[in-house]
Design an enzyme around this catalytic site. Structure first.
Site, PDB file in Angstrom:
ATOM      1  N   ARG A  88       0.865  -1.205   0.000  1.00 51.45           N
ATOM      2  CA  ARG A  88       0.000   0.000   0.000  1.00 51.45           C
ATOM      3  C   ARG A  88       0.892   1.241   0.000  1.00 51.45           C
ATOM      4  O   ARG A  88       0.607   2.209   0.698  1.00 51.45           O
ATOM      5  CB  ARG A  88      -0.894   0.005   1.220  1.00 51.45           C
ATOM      6  CG  ARG A  88      -0.079  -0.295   2.457  1.00 51.45           C
ATOM      7  CD  ARG A  88      -0.527   0.261   3.699  1.00 51.45           C
ATOM      8  NE  ARG A  88       0.295  -0.387   4.729  1.00 51.45           N
ATOM      9  CZ  ARG A  88       0.150  -0.225   5.981  1.00 51.45           C
ATOM     10  NH1 ARG A  88      -0.780   0.556   6.416  1.00 51.45           N
ATOM     11  NH2 ARG A  88       0.938  -0.827   6.850  1.00 51.45           N
ATOM     12  N   LYS A 108       2.437   6.373   1.496  1.00 54.44           N
ATOM     13  CA  LYS A 108       1.752   5.253   2.147  1.00 54.44           C
ATOM     14  C   LYS A 108       0.247   5.441   1.990  1.00 54.44           C
ATOM     15  O   LYS A 108      -0.276   6.509   2.327  1.00 54.44           O
ATOM     16  CB  LYS A 108       2.136   5.269   3.633  1.00 54.44           C
ATOM     17  CG  LYS A 108       2.025   3.937   4.314  1.00 54.44           C
ATOM     18  CD  LYS A 108       2.844   3.972   5.595  1.00 54.44           C
ATOM     19  CE  LYS A 108       2.585   2.772   6.459  1.00 54.44           C
ATOM     20  NZ  LYS A 108       3.449   2.809   7.652  1.00 54.44           N
ATOM     21  N   ASP A 120      -6.357  -3.642   0.502  1.00 55.64           N
ATOM     22  CA  ASP A 120      -6.904  -2.692  -0.462  1.00 55.64           C
ATOM     23  C   ASP A 120      -5.893  -1.635  -0.895  1.00 55.64           C
ATOM     24  O   ASP A 120      -6.206  -0.759  -1.701  1.00 55.64           O
ATOM     25  CB  ASP A 120      -8.163  -2.010   0.101  1.00 55.64           C
ATOM     26  CG  ASP A 120      -7.882  -1.229   1.379  1.00 55.64           C
ATOM     27  OD1 ASP A 120      -6.707  -1.206   1.829  1.00 55.64           O
ATOM     28  OD2 ASP A 120      -8.828  -0.656   1.939  1.00 55.64           O
ATOM     29  N   GLY A 121      -4.688  -1.694  -0.326  1.00 54.85           N
ATOM     30  CA  GLY A 121      -3.653  -0.732  -0.712  1.00 54.85           C
ATOM     31  C   GLY A 121      -3.855   0.666  -0.143  1.00 54.85           C
ATOM     32  O   GLY A 121      -3.128   1.590  -0.494  1.00 54.85           O
ATOM     33  N   ARG A 172       5.958  10.371   3.163  1.00 50.30           N
ATOM     34  CA  ARG A 172       7.051  10.348   4.132  1.00 50.30           C
ATOM     35  C   ARG A 172       8.372  10.225   3.394  1.00 50.30           C
ATOM     36  O   ARG A 172       8.407   9.797   2.228  1.00 50.30           O
ATOM     37  CB  ARG A 172       6.870   9.178   5.096  1.00 50.30           C
ATOM     38  CG  ARG A 172       6.948   7.835   4.397  1.00 50.30           C
ATOM     39  CD  ARG A 172       6.941   6.690   5.398  1.00 50.30           C
ATOM     40  NE  ARG A 172       7.008   5.408   4.700  1.00 50.30           N
ATOM     41  CZ  ARG A 172       7.020   4.232   5.319  1.00 50.30           C
ATOM     42  NH1 ARG A 172       6.962   4.168   6.628  1.00 50.30           N
ATOM     43  NH2 ARG A 172       7.095   3.120   4.625  1.00 50.30           N
ATOM     44  N   ASP A 249      10.759  -6.840   8.345  1.00 53.01           N
ATOM     45  CA  ASP A 249      10.448  -5.934   7.224  1.00 53.01           C
ATOM     46  C   ASP A 249      10.288  -4.489   7.702  1.00 53.01           C
ATOM     47  O   ASP A 249      10.162  -3.584   6.878  1.00 53.01           O
ATOM     48  CB  ASP A 249       9.181  -6.382   6.489  1.00 53.01           C
ATOM     49  CG  ASP A 249       7.997  -6.554   7.421  1.00 53.01           C
ATOM     50  OD1 ASP A 249       8.109  -7.347   8.377  1.00 53.01           O
ATOM     51  OD2 ASP A 249       6.968  -5.902   7.220  1.00 53.01           O
TER      52      ASP A 249
HETATM   53  P1  AMP Z   1       3.289  -3.258   8.188  1.00 56.63           P
HETATM   54  O1  AMP Z   1       3.745  -4.183   9.275  1.00 56.63           O
HETATM   55  O2  AMP Z   1       2.168  -2.351   8.607  1.00 56.63           O
HETATM   56  O3  AMP Z   1       4.436  -2.463   7.672  1.00 56.63           O
HETATM   57  O4  AMP Z   1       2.695  -4.104   6.971  1.00 56.63           O
HETATM   58  C1  AMP Z   1       3.114  -5.417   6.685  1.00 56.63           C
HETATM   59  C2  AMP Z   1       2.782  -5.795   5.262  1.00 56.63           C
HETATM   60  O5  AMP Z   1       1.376  -5.730   5.011  1.00 56.63           O
HETATM   61  C3  AMP Z   1       3.427  -4.905   4.217  1.00 56.63           C
HETATM   62  O6  AMP Z   1       3.796  -5.743   3.138  1.00 56.63           O
HETATM   63  C4  AMP Z   1       2.319  -3.975   3.837  1.00 56.63           C
HETATM   64  O7  AMP Z   1       2.491  -3.427   2.537  1.00 56.63           O
HETATM   65  C5  AMP Z   1       1.098  -4.883   3.902  1.00 56.63           C
HETATM   66  N1  AMP Z   1      -0.150  -4.140   4.127  1.00 56.63           N
HETATM   67  C6  AMP Z   1      -0.568  -3.557   5.265  1.00 56.63           C
HETATM   68  N2  AMP Z   1      -1.757  -2.945   5.090  1.00 56.63           N
HETATM   69  C7  AMP Z   1      -2.120  -3.134   3.796  1.00 56.63           C
HETATM   70  C8  AMP Z   1      -3.240  -2.744   2.983  1.00 56.63           C
HETATM   71  N3  AMP Z   1      -4.247  -2.017   3.482  1.00 56.63           N
HETATM   72  N4  AMP Z   1      -3.251  -3.147   1.695  1.00 56.63           N
HETATM   73  C9  AMP Z   1      -2.244  -3.870   1.180  1.00 56.63           C
HETATM   74  N5  AMP Z   1      -1.165  -4.272   1.871  1.00 56.63           N
HETATM   75  C10 AMP Z   1      -1.094  -3.913   3.175  1.00 56.63           C
HETATM   76 MG    MG Z   2       6.173  -2.425   7.154  1.00 59.92          MG
END
Ligand code: AMP
Ligand code: MG
Length: 489
Positions: A88, A108, A120-121, A172, A249
């Site tokens: 996303r 983001k 949903d990105g 960001r 990550d």
């Molecule tokens: P985060 O720990 O929040 O950095 O997210 C972990 C993973 O989930 C990353 O690969 C993000 O891109 C993915 N992700 C989180 N929220 C969404 C979303 N609403 N749509 C698509 N991918 C998401």
């Molecule tokens: Mg992350």
């Protein structure tokens, strides 16, 4: 601003994917970080131009060409996820500071990418506000962090557990978004040449002096990354900060804090405090962060193994040697940070006293930030009652204060540099979680951005006494305490 193409695009193609540009119904500036924009010599007018709105909402990158999503994998709460990536977010350009350093512009909530999986990105305005405030609070505290340049509301509502919420894009920047997970992904999916290309790219971006070391540069790079993490995590902890989602990550190679999800500065001190609603086992608790840092670095070392030599035994020996000083580095940074908070001479060993201090804070259910603020004020001549009043019981606090006076040889004797030193590391105001919630709620439900801007004002000079901002020093009332934060992004 001439160069706007991110050098990330020089990486082998398998390490990112092009993504379509975004189209939102009504991208509108909600917040513009004009102070930070000066870093790039961008004036207030910059935010007003249609090209800027197009760039910050993902409609047209700053450079000619398609925006991209970075590929990475990662261990999430200890479990390996082979394909994560920017699900996303998109890389929409590069900005150069006055020293000529590149900063990546990352959006983001900009929409679907090949890595979106079931998501949903999109991002909610609430999540964008949390990240904006906390990352700016970290920067104001002097903690390396991604920075928030702007928030745009998108003009659409997106579905979350709580119902339909306002969508937003957070623009960001970071010196680099390379993560431990970038190496994990590359090691698992690509050949050694690609891994080496990634490593050389990362070294040239982050530690160019290491390029002179020949084959030793990879192990030296790992040590640099570990040193940065040791110092970063010590800083986090010295401000009572809990990142909340230290998945591989979300750990950068640059030593910048990124990906603010269910994170928070602690109010009442509890060493095992967690905030994330899904962290049932306390994996990312306040006091676990240094250990998790090493666990993540070990995953990075595994991914880098082929770069450390031909024979497995040599590779493992090099990886172990590269990380062996991390615990000591962390401890040195942590002890120094705590000694500074306590106005103690950093050269001496105060480990036992620091432990005693943490026990006092915990047992007295003291507010971490307020206790150190009160101590700083006492050292500057205030009465001891404010400090003692931060604890449930007065006697242990009074006894501790006597010990502290014995160690500091009476605070009145502290020299100006130590007194100023305490001021410089003990914030008067932090971005308290309940205040962040107030700002989010007002913006999401009442179209009121005043609490958001007021909180930003309050935390931008956190070490400066200002009685007009006293409301932001307050610990939450029992009913205001935020117990956990949902990953609802
Ligand atoms: P985060 O720990 O929040 O950095 O997210 C972990 C993973 O989930 C990353 O690969 C993000 O891109 C993915 N992700 C989180 N929220 C969404 C979303 N609403 N749509 C698509 N991918 C998401
Ligand atoms: Mg992350």
């Amino acid at each position: 601003m001439t160069r706007t193409r991110p050098s990330y695009l020089d990486l082998p193609e398998g390490l990112y994917s092009e993504v379509p540009t975004s189209r939102f119904p009504d991208p509108t500036l909600f917040a513009a970080n004009q102070e930070f924009a000066k870093t790039f010599e961008l004036g207030p007018d910059w935010f007003q131009s249609p090209e800027t709105i197009a760039a910050l909402s993902g409609r047209q990158p700053l450079y000619e060409g398609a925006p991209i999503a970075m590929a990475y994998s990662g261990h999430q709460f200890g479990h390996y996820a082979p394909l994560l990536g920017d699900g996303r977010a998109m890389l929409a350009g590069a900005l150069y500071d006055t020293s000529g350093h590149e900063h990546e512009l990352h959006l983001k909530g900009s929409g679907l990418t090949p890595f979106s999986r079931g998501g949903d990105g999109k991002a909610t305005l609430g999540a964008a506000i949390r990240e904006y405030i906390v990352s700016e609070a970290m920067a104001a505290l002097g903690v390396p962090s991604s920075r928030s340049l702007a928030i745009l509301t998108t003009g659409e509502r997106i579905m979350r557990q709580q119902g339909p919420l306002l969508g937003a894009v957070l623009a960001r920047t970071a010196r680099s978004h390379l993560r431990v997970g970038t190496f994990q992904y590359t090691a698992a999916n690509h050949d050694e040449d690609t891994l080496r290309a990634l490593a050389d790219f990362a070294i040239e971006r982050l530690d160019p002096d290491l390029m002179d070391l020949g084959d030793q540069r990879y192990a030296a790079f790992l040590t640099r990354i570990a040193d940065r993490q040791a110092k970063l995590i010590a800083q986090w902890m010295s401000f009572g900060f809990i990142h909340g989602v230290m998945n591989t990550d979300n750990m950068t190679l640059s030593g910048e804090t990124i990906d603010y999800g269910p994170c928070a500065f602690m109010d009442a001190f509890h060493p095992a405090r967690v905030f994330s609603s899904i962290d049932h086992y306390g994996r990312y608790a306040w006091n676990k962060q240094p250990e998790i840092g090493l666990w993540n670095l070990s995953r990075l070392a595994e991914a880098m193994l082929p770069l450390f030599g031909k024979e497995e035994a040599d590779q493992i020996a090099a990886a172990e040697a590269a990380l062996k000083d991390y615990p000591a580095q962390f401890k040195t940074a942590w002890m120094a940070a705590m000694a500074a908070k306590l106005g103690l001479d950093e050269a001496s060993d105060h480990e036992a006293f620091i432990e005693e201090t943490l026990s006092l804070l915990f047992e007295g259910k003291a507010d971490f930030t307020r206790a150190f603020t009160a101590l700083t004020r006492y050292a500057h001549g205030d009465s001891p009652s404010a400090f003692i009043g931060e604890f449930e019981q007065a006697d242990p606090a009074r006894d501790w204060l006597n010990n502290w006076e014995a160690i500091t040889d009476n605070p009145a004797q502290l020299d100006a540099s130590r007194l100023n030193g305490m001021r410089a590391v003990n914030p008067v105001r932090i971005a308290r979680n309940h205040q962040v919630e107030v700002a989010i709620n007002a913006a999401e439900n009442h179209s009121n951005s005043k609490p958001f801007h007021a909180l930003l004002e309050a935390i931008k000079a956190p070490f400066v006494e200002d009685s007009a901002l006293a409301a932001y020093e307050a610990a939450p009332e029992p009913e205001e305490v935020v117990q956990q934060t949902f990953c609802g992004t």
